[in-house]
Design an enzyme around this catalytic site. Structure first.
Site, short mmCIF file in Angstrom:
data_model
loop_
_atom_site.label_atom_id
_atom_site.label_comp_id
_atom_site.label_asym_id
_atom_site.label_seq_id
_atom_site.Cartn_x
_atom_site.Cartn_y
_atom_site.Cartn_z
N ARG A 116 -0.67 -5.94 0.18
CA ARG A 116 0.41 -6.93 0.18
C ARG A 116 0.13 -8.06 1.19
O ARG A 116 0.60 -9.18 1.01
CB ARG A 116 1.74 -6.24 0.47
CG ARG A 116 1.85 -5.63 1.85
CD ARG A 116 2.91 -4.55 1.94
NE ARG A 116 2.50 -3.35 1.23
CZ ARG A 116 3.26 -2.26 1.12
NH1 ARG A 116 4.47 -2.22 1.68
NH2 ARG A 116 2.83 -1.21 0.46
N LYS B 149 -7.60 6.50 6.49
CA LYS B 149 -7.17 7.49 5.50
C LYS B 149 -7.80 8.84 5.87
O LYS B 149 -9.01 8.98 5.89
CB LYS B 149 -7.63 7.08 4.10
CG LYS B 149 -6.97 5.81 3.59
CD LYS B 149 -7.51 5.45 2.22
CE LYS B 149 -6.94 4.14 1.71
NZ LYS B 149 -5.52 4.22 1.35
#
Length: 490
Positions: free
Chosen positions: A348, A274
């Site tokens: 996920r 990030k």
């Protein structure tokens, strides 16, 4: 718990408390307890309101001292807003405002009389239960890593309500404890709250609550089960991944309700590091796990007549020489292969194996909770969680539960047409779906691992924590999930 609660309905003018909390509407009318204090004080409250020293506007509070004819040394007047708009949001806000006004200072024991005020569409049991949850939420202070552990201030609240509602008080206390647990887990720094800490928290819950058992799967256990997707995410971290399983038995051999929570205890993004800001808030990426921990604790403490299983994949997503990469092909527990398009779409990848694992318990319904996508924050902001399900009945139950306790969700489509965005030329499924409909395609990814299951997905990325350097975890959606479990218990 931040506060201690009990039922007590004395006369508000003669109550032996440090402070009595009453309400005032915008039209100048007082709640019954306020009317009693006004009468005992010779019309002092009405006079103060008439000259503008007291306001009934929502969000306003005024602390009055030594009113004549009133035993309590302090009376707090909380603004309730307009009578025609006094619903659940206004009620919960007024209680929160009142408690925040008293949580630091000389008041240790307060009498809360607002539970006697009718709320549109709600009954006295709801009033009492939610008063406890809202008051405890407002009194919460994070102190775990501060040198001052026990700030002085409000310690106990007596709620003015009928003695016959003692069970609802107990339920409120149980839900408040669940919300507080979720907030504390979310607020803890990642050097403390790592996968091992979540496992230890589960062990403590099992030791302290009747009917609860715990199992913690280690890396070797997950390797035997073929959880290649979950294990790949944790490869770059020195903190070993855990699969944490809690089971509450309140209904014998009945099939359970399953709660699955994303437990990324810190998310760097992995190799897709990030770099656009916000990484300092990534300790909150386990708030899905925190939420199901809290809901599970609430169900166990309420002793609901149903069975609940909680599964939390607890993993830290870090870049390292052994970290998984974009273009890697992973084999999930289900046997489906996954092409990694972005290592920052890791939630996920751990949830898909957890959702496959939980099917061994043959749940009546499964709800997964995750801070899954920034796209959901863009779509719904900080007010509503994103809800996705192919089961209209289950979606309706969850939406209704959230509306009932004002912990709201909004349903997003989960149409098959979106599945084409997850196509891969090298595996069964790609782990990202492109720029458009990011929250929905994340739900579509999870749907591929819940075929034949009664399942719903809650994306809480927007509601899990407040913004800013001092923003705290909210404890959502413990309220929604606890109410849903109450509804299922009948």
């Amino acid at each position: 718990m931040s506060l201690e609660f009990r039922l007590n309905r004395p006369d508000s003018a003669t109550a032996d408390h440090d402070c009595v909390i009453v309400g005032l509407f915008a039209d100048g009318s007082f709640t019954p307890a306020g009317q009693a204090i006004d009468a005992a004080s010779g019309g002092k409250l009405a006079a103060l309101a008439a000259r503008g020293d007291l306001s009934g506007k929502a969000g306003r509070t005024a602390l009055l001292h030594d009113l004549p004819g009133v035993k309590a040394p302090r009376v707090l007047v909380a603004g309730l807003g307009e009578t025609g708009k006094f619903g659940a949001p206004a009620y919960l806000k007024a209680i929160g405002d009142a408690v925040r006004a008293l949580r630091s200072g000389p008041v240790r024991r307060a009498l809360l009389t607002l539970a006697e005020v009718p709320v549109a569409g709600r009954d006295a049991a709801w009033n009492l239960r939610q008063a406890v949850v809202a008051a405890d939420h407002a009194a919460y202070a994070y102190t775990h890593t501060r040198s001052t552990k026990d700030p002085e201030g409000l310690k106990s609240v007596d709620v003015a309500a009928d003695a016959g509602l003692a069970n609802e008080l107990a339920r409120g206390v149980a839900i408040a404890a669940g919300v507080e647990l979720a907030r504390e887990l979310g607020n803890l720094p990642p050097n403390i709250c790592n996968p091992g800490y979540l496992a230890d928290t589960a062990r403590r819950i099992a030791a302290e609550n009747e009917g609860v058992t715990v199992e913690v799967l280690e890396r070797a256990d997950m390797e035997k089960l073929g959880m290649g997707s979950l294990l790949a995410v944790g490869r770059g971290s020195a903190n070993a991944p855990k699969l944490v399983v809690l089971r509450y038995n309140g209904a014998g051999d009945a099939k359970p309700y399953a709660l699955v929570g994303k437990g990324i205890t810190f998310d760097t993004g992995g190799i897709n590091l990030k770099v656009q800001g916000g990484i300092e808030e990534m300790k909150f990426d386990m708030c899905g796990a925190a939420g199901v921990f809290g809901a599970f604790l609430a169900a166990a403490r309420m002793k609901l007549p149903l069975n609940v299983v909680m599964v939390v994949p607890a993993v830290e997503n870090m870049p390292d020489a052994d970290a998984y990469r974009p273009s890697d092909i992973l084999t999930s527990m289900s046997g489906k292969t996954i092409e990694v398009g972005n290592t920052d779409a890791e939630g996920r990848l751990i949830l898909c194996d957890a959702l496959t694992y939980v099917q061994r318990y043959e749940p009546q319904a499964t709800v997964d909770v995750a801070t899954l996508t920034g796209a959901c924050v863009i779509a719904l902001g900080k007010h509503a969680a994103g809800l996705m399900s192919k089961h209209d009945d289950l979606a309706g139950e969850l939406l209704a539960a959230g509306e009932h306790v004002h912990d709201r969700a909004w349903r997003l489509p989960l149409w098959d047409e979106y599945q084409s965005q997850l196509e891969s030329g090298f595996a069964d499924v790609y782990n990202i779906g492109g720029k458009s409909a990011g929250a929905i395609t994340a739900g579509c990814f999870l749907a591929r691992f819940t075929e034949g299951q009664r399942w719903a997905h809650l994306d809480i990325a927007g509601v899990s924590n407040a913004e800013g350097r001092k923003g705290l975890a909210t404890g959502r959606p413990v309220g929604l999930l606890a109410q849903w479990l109450i509804d299922q218990a009948g």
